[in-house]
Design a protein around this motif. Structure first.
Motif, short mmCIF file in Angstrom:
data_model
loop_
_atom_site.label_atom_id
_atom_site.label_comp_id
_atom_site.label_asym_id
_atom_site.label_seq_id
_atom_site.Cartn_x
_atom_site.Cartn_y
_atom_site.Cartn_z
N PHE A 1 0.87 -1.18 0.00
CA PHE A 1 0.00 0.00 0.00
C PHE A 1 0.90 1.23 0.00
CE2 PHE A 1 -2.80 -3.20 1.70
CZ PHE A 1 -4.08 -2.83 1.31
N GLU A 2 0.59 2.19 -0.82
CA GLU A 2 1.34 3.45 -0.83
C GLU A 2 0.36 4.59 -0.58
OE1 GLU A 2 4.96 5.65 -3.21
OE2 GLU A 2 3.95 3.92 -4.11
N LYS A 3 0.53 5.22 0.60
CA LYS A 3 -0.38 6.28 1.04
C LYS A 3 -1.84 5.82 0.96
CE LYS A 3 2.80 10.02 -0.14
NZ LYS A 3 3.03 11.27 -0.92
N GLY A 4 -2.06 4.57 1.37
CA GLY A 4 -3.40 4.03 1.43
C GLY A 4 -3.89 3.34 0.18
N GLN A 5 -3.14 3.42 -0.91
CA GLN A 5 -3.57 2.85 -2.19
C GLN A 5 -2.93 1.47 -2.39
OE1 GLN A 5 -5.85 4.27 -4.31
NE2 GLN A 5 -5.77 2.40 -5.51
N LEU A 6 -3.76 0.45 -2.57
CA LEU A 6 -3.25 -0.90 -2.80
C LEU A 6 -2.58 -1.00 -4.15
CD1 LEU A 6 -3.09 -3.94 -2.03
CD2 LEU A 6 -5.35 -4.22 -3.05
N ASN A 7 -1.42 -1.63 -4.19
CA ASN A 7 -0.71 -1.89 -5.44
C ASN A 7 -1.24 -3.20 -6.01
OD1 ASN A 7 1.11 -2.51 -7.51
ND2 ASN A 7 2.85 -1.60 -6.42
N GLU A 8 -2.20 -3.10 -6.91
CA GLU A 8 -2.85 -4.29 -7.48
C GLU A 8 -1.89 -5.17 -8.26
OE1 GLU A 8 -5.79 -5.32 -6.91
OE2 GLU A 8 -6.95 -3.60 -6.18
N SER A 9 -0.82 -4.59 -8.79
CA SER A 9 0.14 -5.37 -9.58
C SER A 9 0.81 -6.43 -8.71
CB SER A 9 1.19 -4.45 -10.20
OG SER A 9 0.60 -3.56 -11.12
N ILE A 10 1.12 -6.07 -7.47
CA ILE A 10 1.73 -7.04 -6.57
C ILE A 10 0.78 -8.20 -6.31
CG2 ILE A 10 2.59 -7.40 -4.22
CD1 ILE A 10 3.63 -4.53 -4.27
#
Length: 589
Positions: A150-159
């Protein structure tokens, strides 16, 4: 440090301990894999703002990981890592998924929460991703260096997509990962509540006081229990599954003032196979602290406060400090045996104060395939063995070497997997005889109900767990494949992809543990009770303990027992501090 009263320190300390427990509960209720959900193969931690562990079950890796992000960490960030070589060995193989979450109170960073757990499968050539034949970490599955899940609350869907595409158990892995994140968020919320209640300055002052308190108490332990002259001890791992071994683990310890030194010089070179253990300095310091505290003063709070008084030397290229890309998947043999070696080194001068050797590994039973409905299944169960006889009493029968681990209930196994557990019991006579008996092993008989493959990871199949202070060594492990036609086949302790058919059985016997003290000093009543509980046989009661029982009533034959014990004392030689059993027949010096 802000002046802070001891009552406030104690309140915050116990609050943090409760938060750690709540992290566990959140994970156990949310994860899908039985190794995490049922067996509790996970380790929580809460740190201060510098990344020092204040409460937890493993040494802090936070600074080493966080420093790999030049942009820093922010609110809403969640770091994910599964590569041991990217975090200094704080996780020990690619199945361990670790999450680090920065905790902010307002705009100020006040600490980190972290958790790692063992997920079922991360790809690679065999189910559960711990191939016995691996010769490098590249052959053990997908690994992740530190990345922001998560970056600043946003999930990294690619991972998430990469994870799901590289595992045989995508649903379980995704659920386990989100459960690990949830456990860290639980700690985040509770720490923020503490900061709001007491104020950030008071919270920081309490953390500093806790670290200083543990530092002071550990210095006293070192002064009281470690030798001033170097002493060395060595134990062995049977083999690496590729025909190499035994592998020596050698540790030398001493103290200078109130500082302790631990040197692994003399340990064998790294293995071609996957039994290497990349032992990080913080992790080994944690193990030392855990051992010393549990043995000598369990009241001490376990945190990173004592790390500056421990000094570690682990030569590169050895079993305990392999060079990348050495294979690490079966590292639990070295990880568990480490405690036997540490115990042995601490007991050189005072064997009467230290425990014997335990089953010294972490046995795995892995069973996978497709059930009758065409659904894929993948079971990985951690097995346990005998814990050693101790100065304060008998060893525990069929117990994990890590106190928080538990077994998977038979009802769970038979409900969710195509197998039947015929029996699950302790192995009679597998605990070494002693004034305090060594713990017995586990014996588990599985019947496979679907076609599939079985893999096994274990050790102590050739080298026995040693006894101490006159105690006898414990029993070795063994595995047997019993075909549905009744034919039997002995299996190696480290083997992959054994094909099984419905009706085939696996008899899984783990290692026992060594006994403590002279067996002839054990009270006949205790031996009699062991026989009645089917922990010790009539034959061993007589041969090792000198206790004669009536075969029909199991009553103690008092006169015969006294006479036999006197005779055994006259005929035997002097008891040795350590009884290594069959080591001389296996290890070629």
């Amino acid at each position: 440090m802000k002046n802070i009263d001891t009552i406030t320190v104690d309140i915050i300390e116990n609050a943090l301990k409760n938060i750690k427990e709540e992290m566990d509960v959140t994970l156990f209720r949310s994860a899908m894999s039985p190794v995490i959900r049922e067996q509790h193969d996970c380790f929580p931690m809460i740190t201060d703002a510098e990344g020092q562990m204040v409460v937890g079950n493993f040494g802090s890796h936070v600074p080493e990981v966080v420093n790999q992000f030049p942009e820093g960490v922010h609110k809403g960030d969640v770091i994910f890592v599964s590569d041991p070589y990217s975090c200094g060995g704080s996780i020990s193989h690619v199945n361990d998924w670790m999450v680090i979450l920065p905790i902010f109170s307002g705009e100020e960073l006040v600490g980190y929460s972290s958790m790692f757990g063992h997920v079922m499968d991360v790809g690679g050539p065999v189910p559960s991703s711990m191939p016995v034949t691996a010769t490098s970490i590249y052959g053990e599955g997908v690994r992740f260096p530190p990345v922001k899940l998560f970056e600043k609350g946003q999930l990294n869907e690619s991972i998430i997509r990469i994870i799901k595409a590289n595992t045989r158990t995508p649903m379980e892995n995704y659920s386990d990962l989100m459960a690990i994140v949830a456990s860290c968020r639980t700690a985040e919320k509770r720490v923020q509540e503490l900061c709001e209640r007491f104020g950030i300055d008071t919270y920081f002052g309490a953390l500093e006081a806790l670290l200083e308190r543990t530092n002071k108490m550990m210095r006293e332990l070192i002064t009281n229990f470690l030798p001033t002259e170097p002493v060395s001890f060595e134990d062995y791992i049977d083999d690496d599954g590729l025909g190499n071994g035994p592998f020596k683990m050698k540790l030398t310890i001493w103290r200078e003032g109130d500082h302790a030194y631990f040197d692994w010089t003399g340990t064998d070179k790294q293995s071609p196979g996957p039994i290497n253990y990349y032992l990080s300095e913080p992790m080994f310091k944690m193990f030392i602290g855990s051992f010393l505290i549990s043995v000598f003063d369990p009241a001490i709070n376990f945190n990173d406060g004592f790390y500056d008084v421990l000094h570690i030397e682990s030569p590169e290229g050895t079993l305990m400090r392999p060079v990348e890309p050495a294979a690490l998947g079966c590292r639990t043999h070295a990880l568990s045996r480490l405690f036997d070696v540490l115990s042995g080194a601490l007991s050189i001068n005072t064997p009467e104060n230290s425990p014997a050797a335990g089953y010294g590994t972490s046995p795995y039973f892995i069973y996978s395939g497709y059930d009758q409905d065409g659904r894929y299944f993948n079971l990985m169960e951690v097995m346990y063995g005998g814990l050693p006889g101790r100065p304060i009493g008998d060893g525990l029968d069929g117990h994990s070497w890590w106190p928080a681990f538990v077994n998977i209930p038979t009802e769970y196994l038979e409900t969710y997997y195509p197998l039947r557990v015929e029996y699950y019991r302790t192995g009679k006579d597998s605990g070494g005889a002693g004034m305090n008996r060594g713990g017995n092993c586990n014996e588990k008989l599985y019947t496979c109900l679907a076609k599939g493959t079985v893999s096994i990871h274990d050790d102590r199949s050739t080298l026995q767990p040693w006894g101490i202070n006159g105690g006898e060594p414990g029993g070795s492990s063994s595995k047997t494949l019993i075909r549905k036609d009744g034919s039997k086949q002995k299996l190696d302790s480290k083997v992959d992809n054994i094909e099984v058919e419905p009706g085939d059985q696996i008899l899984f016997i783990t290692g026992g543990s060594g006994g403590w003290g002279d067996p002839l000093e054990r009270k006949p009543e205790q031996v009699c009770m062991d026989v009645k509980r089917e922990l010790v046989s009539l034959e061993k009661a007589k041969e090792s303990y000198g206790v004669v029982l009536n075969p029909s009533t199991l009553e103690i034959q008092r006169e015969e027992t006294v006479e036999l014990r006197n005779q055994m004392r006259r005929l035997r030689g002097n008891l040795e501090a350590f009884n290594f059993g069959n080591r001389a027949d296996v290890v070629k010096v």
